[in-house]
Design an enzyme around this catalytic site. Structure first.
Site, mmCIF file in Angstrom:
data_model
loop_
_atom_site.group_PDB
_atom_site.id
_atom_site.type_symbol
_atom_site.label_atom_id
_atom_site.label_comp_id
_atom_site.label_asym_id
_atom_site.label_seq_id
_atom_site.Cartn_x
_atom_site.Cartn_y
_atom_site.Cartn_z
ATOM 1 N N ARG A 111 0.898 -1.654 0.007
ATOM 2 C CA ARG A 111 -0.336 -0.070 0.242
ATOM 3 C C ARG A 111 0.573 1.558 0.051
ATOM 4 N NH1 ARG A 111 -3.563 -2.521 -2.364
ATOM 5 N NH2 ARG A 111 -5.548 -2.878 -1.019
ATOM 6 N N HIS A 166 -1.287 0.116 -10.356
ATOM 7 C CA HIS A 166 -2.285 -0.535 -9.542
ATOM 8 C C HIS A 166 -2.153 -1.946 -9.848
ATOM 9 C CE1 HIS A 166 -4.810 -1.092 -5.004
ATOM 10 N NE2 HIS A 166 -4.926 -2.171 -5.304
HETATM 11 P P1 NDP Z 1 -2.350 -11.387 4.980
HETATM 12 O O1 NDP Z 1 -3.224 -10.388 6.028
HETATM 13 O O2 NDP Z 1 -1.983 -12.774 4.155
HETATM 14 O O3 NDP Z 1 -0.876 -10.841 5.387
HETATM 15 C C1 NDP Z 1 -0.295 -9.710 5.898
HETATM 16 C C2 NDP Z 1 1.277 -9.905 7.108
HETATM 17 O O4 NDP Z 1 1.299 -8.663 7.542
HETATM 18 C C3 NDP Z 1 1.396 -11.138 7.877
HETATM 19 O O5 NDP Z 1 2.354 -11.412 7.693
HETATM 20 C C4 NDP Z 1 0.699 -10.346 8.649
HETATM 21 O O6 NDP Z 1 1.533 -10.792 10.187
HETATM 22 C C5 NDP Z 1 2.014 -8.891 8.594
HETATM 23 N N1 NDP Z 1 2.005 -7.916 9.013
HETATM 24 C C6 NDP Z 1 0.513 -7.098 9.476
HETATM 25 N N2 NDP Z 1 0.726 -5.969 10.639
HETATM 26 C C7 NDP Z 1 2.466 -6.103 10.863
HETATM 27 C C8 NDP Z 1 2.719 -5.353 11.759
HETATM 28 N N3 NDP Z 1 2.586 -4.467 12.709
HETATM 29 N N4 NDP Z 1 4.198 -5.840 11.825
HETATM 30 C C9 NDP Z 1 4.747 -7.007 11.106
HETATM 31 N N5 NDP Z 1 3.981 -7.746 10.187
HETATM 32 C C10 NDP Z 1 2.530 -7.627 10.115
HETATM 33 O O7 NDP Z 1 -2.038 -10.638 3.541
HETATM 34 P P2 NDP Z 1 -1.203 -10.869 2.575
HETATM 35 O O8 NDP Z 1 -0.685 -11.399 1.921
HETATM 36 O O9 NDP Z 1 -3.298 -11.187 1.874
HETATM 37 O O10 NDP Z 1 -1.577 -9.008 1.618
HETATM 38 C C11 NDP Z 1 -1.367 -7.902 1.747
HETATM 39 C C12 NDP Z 1 -1.242 -7.018 0.997
HETATM 40 O O11 NDP Z 1 -0.809 -6.639 0.129
HETATM 41 C C13 NDP Z 1 -2.967 -6.549 1.289
HETATM 42 O O12 NDP Z 1 -3.148 -6.224 2.895
HETATM 43 C C14 NDP Z 1 -2.909 -5.135 0.267
HETATM 44 O O13 NDP Z 1 -2.450 -3.931 0.979
HETATM 45 C C15 NDP Z 1 -1.527 -5.745 -0.334
HETATM 46 N N6 NDP Z 1 -2.231 -6.039 -1.662
HETATM 47 C C16 NDP Z 1 -1.767 -5.512 -2.710
HETATM 48 C C17 NDP Z 1 -2.280 -5.559 -4.672
HETATM 49 C C18 NDP Z 1 -2.046 -5.058 -5.643
HETATM 50 O O14 NDP Z 1 -2.577 -4.524 -7.100
HETATM 51 N N7 NDP Z 1 -0.769 -4.023 -5.794
HETATM 52 C C19 NDP Z 1 -2.861 -7.043 -4.809
HETATM 53 C C20 NDP Z 1 -4.247 -7.767 -3.175
HETATM 54 C C21 NDP Z 1 -3.255 -7.466 -2.319
HETATM 55 P P3 NDP Z 1 1.016 -12.106 10.457
HETATM 56 O O15 NDP Z 1 1.542 -13.135 9.675
HETATM 57 O O16 NDP Z 1 2.037 -12.216 11.861
HETATM 58 O O17 NDP Z 1 0.028 -11.430 10.826
HETATM 59 C C1 OXD Z 2 -5.658 -4.809 -3.871
HETATM 60 C C2 OXD Z 2 -6.287 -5.572 -4.592
HETATM 61 O O1 OXD Z 2 -6.323 -5.107 -2.115
HETATM 62 O O2 OXD Z 2 -5.987 -5.299 -5.081
HETATM 63 O O3 OXD Z 2 -5.578 -4.179 -3.741
HETATM 64 O O4 OXD Z 2 -6.942 -6.519 -4.264
#
Ligand code: NDP
Ligand code: OXD
Length: 310
Positions: A225, A273
């Site tokens: 993000r 994006h």
């Molecule tokens: P998940 O919820 O599966 O994973 C999030 C990870 O971040 C987990 O490992 C979590 O730790 C870690 N995390 C969250 N907060 C913290 C913190 N404060 N400190 C350390 N680690 C932290 O999310 P996804 O992998 O599915 O997706 C990640 C992000 O990717 C989405 O939220 C979105 O913003 C972005 N995204 C972007 C897209 C694009 O096209 N650009 C498409 C899809 C997603 P823990 O495992 O310990 O909970």
């Molecule tokens: C996002 C998505 O979270 O495209 O960015 O799913």
């Protein structure tokens, strides 16, 4: 019993999703009336995306779950009217898209491809990049997407390190957590990939202090993000050579305004994006199978924890 599912993700998305959703509901033996407008008290499930105009979930008293079409939930999770369970999008096609995006951009930096693509004609400068095991790729976030990218990068031979909130183990990945682990990961990484959700804990996590810990001439790939990064601090770190290049897919304001300084910096690659798009066919199956689970009394998959914010 026929269920009423409200599609609250915009008209353009409805045109794309209507047929795949209907097919997926049929496949899961669900009898569903799919609508874009309904009396709130008659709605059983809501399919949602941030492009929706729906902001007040209070009247949806019968709604058993809100199913987000996006993986990121920062635009809905803090809505105080949302008392219904929220599920985010986790979909094999989305994950595959992210793996391809991340591996592609990691390989671009690793191999120094830009030098050859933009080299003037007649310039014959041979470089020998290190091989993948000599290159550390750090991944902030070891969730659905971070883990899949880590696994693929390990498969390509990179030295992969990851960071998450809670301790983790993964084959061939050095896993860190906590504040100390964050610093260690920054200090080790040649290429840093950010796959964290946007929460109050992660906003501006890559700030001037974080950049100062990174290796000189390291690269950043951010499909997480936009607000994970302090834009001014990144501009400064690129300006002073700390960061050799950044590939950014997400921004505080999207589309990125035409006068944003990122556009003018050749070391910044902007993608709109598109790192991993939600594709209607596969996402429809995820939604339908989650409704089928809920109707069978099973727990929702990919349920968001409102306290954690992801
Ligand atoms: P998940 O919820 O599966 O994973 C999030 C990870 O971040 C987990 O490992 C979590 O730790 C870690 N995390 C969250 N907060 C913290 C913190 N404060 N400190 C350390 N680690 C932290 O999310 P996804 O992998 O599915 O997706 C990640 C992000 O990717 C989405 O939220 C979105 O913003 C972005 N995204 C972007 C897209 C694009 O096209 N650009 C498409 C899809 C997603 P823990 O495992 O310990 O909970
Ligand atoms: C996002 C998505 O979270 O495209 O960015 O799913």
């Amino acid at each position: 019993m026929t269920l009423t599912v409200l599609f609250a993700a915009g008209d353009a998305a409805f045109a794309e999703y209507r047929e795949p959703l209907s097919d997926a509901f049929l496949h899961h033996n669900l009898e569903i009336t799919l609508v874009t407008e309904a009396a709130p008290a008659e709605v059983d499930y809501i399919i949602y995306s941030p492009s929706s105009t729906l902001r007040d979930f209070t009247p949806y008293t019968r709604c058993k779950a809100v199913l987000n079409l996006w993986a990121g939930v920062e635009k809905i999770v803090g809505n105080p009217t949302l008392t219904q369970p929220l599920a985010r999008m986790v979909d094999p096609a989305l994950t595959r898209g992210m793996v391809e995006y991340v591996c592609g951009h990691v390989l671009r930096y690793h191999l120094g491809m830009d030098a050859h693509i933009s080299a003037p004609a007649g310039q014959w400068v041979a470089q020998e990049p290190p091989l993948a095991p000599e290159r550390v790729v750090g991944i902030l976030g070891l969730g659905e997407l971070g883990r899949a990218c880590a696994k693929a990068l390990v498969g390509l031979g990179f030295a992969v390190e990851g960071w998450s909130s809670r301790p983790k183990t993964m084959p061939d990945v050095t896993c860190h957590h906590g504040a100390e682990g964050f610093n260690t990961l920054l200090q080790h990484s040649d290429i840093l990939v950010t796959l964290l959700p946007l929460t109050s804990q992660t906003e501006n996590i890559l700030d001037a202090r974080a950049f100062s810990q990174m290796r000189d001439g390291s690269w950043i790939i951010n499909p997480g993000r936009g607000a994970l990064i302090d834009d001014d601090a990144l501009l400064e770190a690129i300006g002073n050579g700390k960061i050799a290049g950044a590939t950014l897919d997400v921004f505080r304001i999207e589309p990125l305004p035409a006068d944003h300084p990122f556009w003018a910096i050749p070391k910044v690659t902007i993608t709109p994006h598109i790192a991993a798009t939600t594709r209607a066919e596969s996402a429809s199956h995820v939604i339908a199978s989650n409704i089928a689970r809920a109707e069978a009394g099973k727990t929702l998959l990919h349920k968001v924890d409102p306290q954690r914010g992801y």
